[in-house]
Design a protein around this motif. Structure first.
Motif, PDB file in Angstrom:
ATOM      1  N   ALA A  72     -58.032   7.080  49.671  1.00  0.00           N
ATOM      2  CA  ALA A  72     -59.806   7.212  49.968  1.00  0.00           C
ATOM      3  C   ALA A  72     -60.005   7.726  51.331  1.00  0.00           C
ATOM      4  N   SER A  73     -61.336   8.303  51.244  1.00  0.00           N
ATOM      5  CA  SER A  73     -61.838   9.094  52.271  1.00  0.00           C
ATOM      6  C   SER A  73     -62.658   8.443  53.460  1.00  0.00           C
ATOM      7  N   HIS A  74     -63.051   7.027  53.050  1.00  0.00           N
ATOM      8  CA  HIS A  74     -64.057   6.439  54.100  1.00  0.00           C
ATOM      9  C   HIS A  74     -62.989   5.941  55.215  1.00  0.00           C
ATOM     10  N   MET A  75     -61.853   5.561  55.195  1.00  0.00           N
ATOM     11  CA  MET A  75     -60.876   5.328  56.123  1.00  0.00           C
ATOM     12  C   MET A  75     -59.500   5.654  55.615  1.00  0.00           C
ATOM     13  N   ASP A  76     -58.313   5.254  56.417  1.00  0.00           N
ATOM     14  CA  ASP A  76     -57.023   5.349  56.130  1.00  0.00           C
ATOM     15  C   ASP A  76     -56.739   4.296  55.099  1.00  0.00           C
ATOM     16  N   GLN A  77     -57.105   4.329  53.745  1.00  0.00           N
ATOM     17  CA  GLN A  77     -56.883   3.239  52.864  1.00  0.00           C
ATOM     18  C   GLN A  77     -56.303   3.765  51.534  1.00  0.00           C
ATOM     19  N   THR A  78     -55.330   3.426  51.352  1.00  0.00           N
ATOM     20  CA  THR A  78     -54.776   4.160  50.086  1.00  0.00           C
ATOM     21  C   THR A  78     -54.428   2.887  48.935  1.00  0.00           C
ATOM     22  N   TYR A  79     -54.521   3.281  47.805  1.00  0.00           N
ATOM     23  CA  TYR A  79     -54.156   2.594  46.622  1.00  0.00           C
ATOM     24  C   TYR A  79     -53.200   3.095  45.842  1.00  0.00           C
ATOM     25  N   PHE A  80     -52.263   2.068  45.392  1.00  0.00           N
ATOM     26  CA  PHE A  80     -50.987   2.236  44.993  1.00  0.00           C
ATOM     27  C   PHE A  80     -51.037   1.549  43.283  1.00  0.00           C
ATOM     28  N   LEU A  81     -51.249   2.313  42.466  1.00  0.00           N
ATOM     29  CA  LEU A  81     -51.492   1.936  41.130  1.00  0.00           C
ATOM     30  C   LEU A  81     -50.355   2.316  39.977  1.00  0.00           C
ATOM     31  N   CYS A  82     -50.009   1.145  39.477  1.00  0.00           N
ATOM     32  CA  CYS A  82     -48.876   1.445  38.351  1.00  0.00           C
ATOM     33  C   CYS A  82     -49.557   1.159  36.877  1.00  0.00           C
ATOM     34  N   SER A  83     -49.294   2.210  36.004  1.00  0.00           N
ATOM     35  CA  SER A  83     -49.872   2.054  34.502  1.00  0.00           C
ATOM     36  C   SER A  83     -48.753   2.441  33.683  1.00  0.00           C
ATOM     37  N   ASP A  84     -48.666   1.594  32.589  1.00  0.00           N
ATOM     38  CA  ASP A  84     -47.591   1.578  31.685  1.00  0.00           C
ATOM     39  C   ASP A  84     -48.085   2.575  30.568  1.00  0.00           C
TER      40      ASP A  84
END
Length: 227
Positions: free
Chosen positions: A211-223
């Motif tokens: 994400a751009s608003h802060m050092d925030q990262t999403y980790f997402l598993c899709s099967d």
């Protein structure tokens, strides 16, 4: 005889007290209701659905149905472990990774973001027959950003041919990078077109959204299931 205006005054006073009491009760009940993901908005991959988004999509209106145990056992174990992982399907992120993802997320914990948010999403690391979305060799990842955070970049990986997510925990070595995007201006919907070759059967698509608003990262598993 009691004047008529006096009765009206008493009635109005009783109504005021009742209104005040009801307002207080509503406020108390609102305090007791846990915040859902839609109240504290962030985002997730909605197609192919991330594990917890898919569980929420299929069972959010029927999450106490015992039939889930047979029809959708991986979602069943997730709902039993922590219902807030589904209500907060858009809150699976870590702060302060500084881009060094393999250092902060151990093997076997990729789908929970390294057991982020106090372990709320740990059930997403469970090995087993998660429901899949059918995809072709060329498909599109759709990410919904409810809070319009924007993206510095998005990484999309897929598991190598031969990896079996029904029997093996996901590790970094199991992933191959499909694409790294550029920046996305703040919006609510992003699409990433990806191309593959030589893949068939069941796989995990792993999306990392910085994400751009802060050092925030999403980790997402899709099967997924490559047709």
């Amino acid at each position: 005889m009691t004047p008529l205006w006096h009765d009206h005054n008493k009635t109005g006073s009783r109504r005021s007290r009742l209104t005040l009491a009801l307002s207080g009760l509503v406020a108390l009940l609102l305090c007791l209701i846990p915040w859902s993901g839609t109240a504290v908005a962030h985002g997730s991959v909605v197609d192919p659905a991330s594990r917890n988004y898919g569980c929420w999509l299929r069972w959010g209106s029927d999450f106490q149905n015992p039939a889930m145990a047979q029809e959708d056992p991986m979602c069943w174990q997730a709902w039993q472990d922590d219902t807030n992982a589904m209500w907060n399907w858009n809150g699976l992120y870590r702060n302060g990774s500084a881009g060094n993802f393999q250092a902060v997320i151990p093997n076997g914990q990729l789908c929970s973001g390294g057991q982020t948010e106090g372990g709320r999403y740990n059930s997403l690391d469970a090995v087993g027959p998660w429901k899949t979305t059918d995809v072709s060799s060329n498909f599109t990842v759709r990410l919904h950003d409810q809070a319009s955070h924007g993206a510095d970049y998005i990484l999309v990986y897929v598991t190598r041919q031969g990896f079996d997510p029904t029997t093996q925990p996901l590790t970094w070595n199991d992933l191959q990078l499909l694409t790294r995007t550029g920046r996305y201006a703040p919006s609510q919907n992003y699409t990433i077109d990806v191309s593959t070759s030589g893949l068939s059967g069941r796989h995990v698509v792993y999306t990392i959204w910085q994400a751009s608003h802060m050092d925030q990262t999403y980790f997402l598993c899709s099967d997924v299931n490559f047709r």
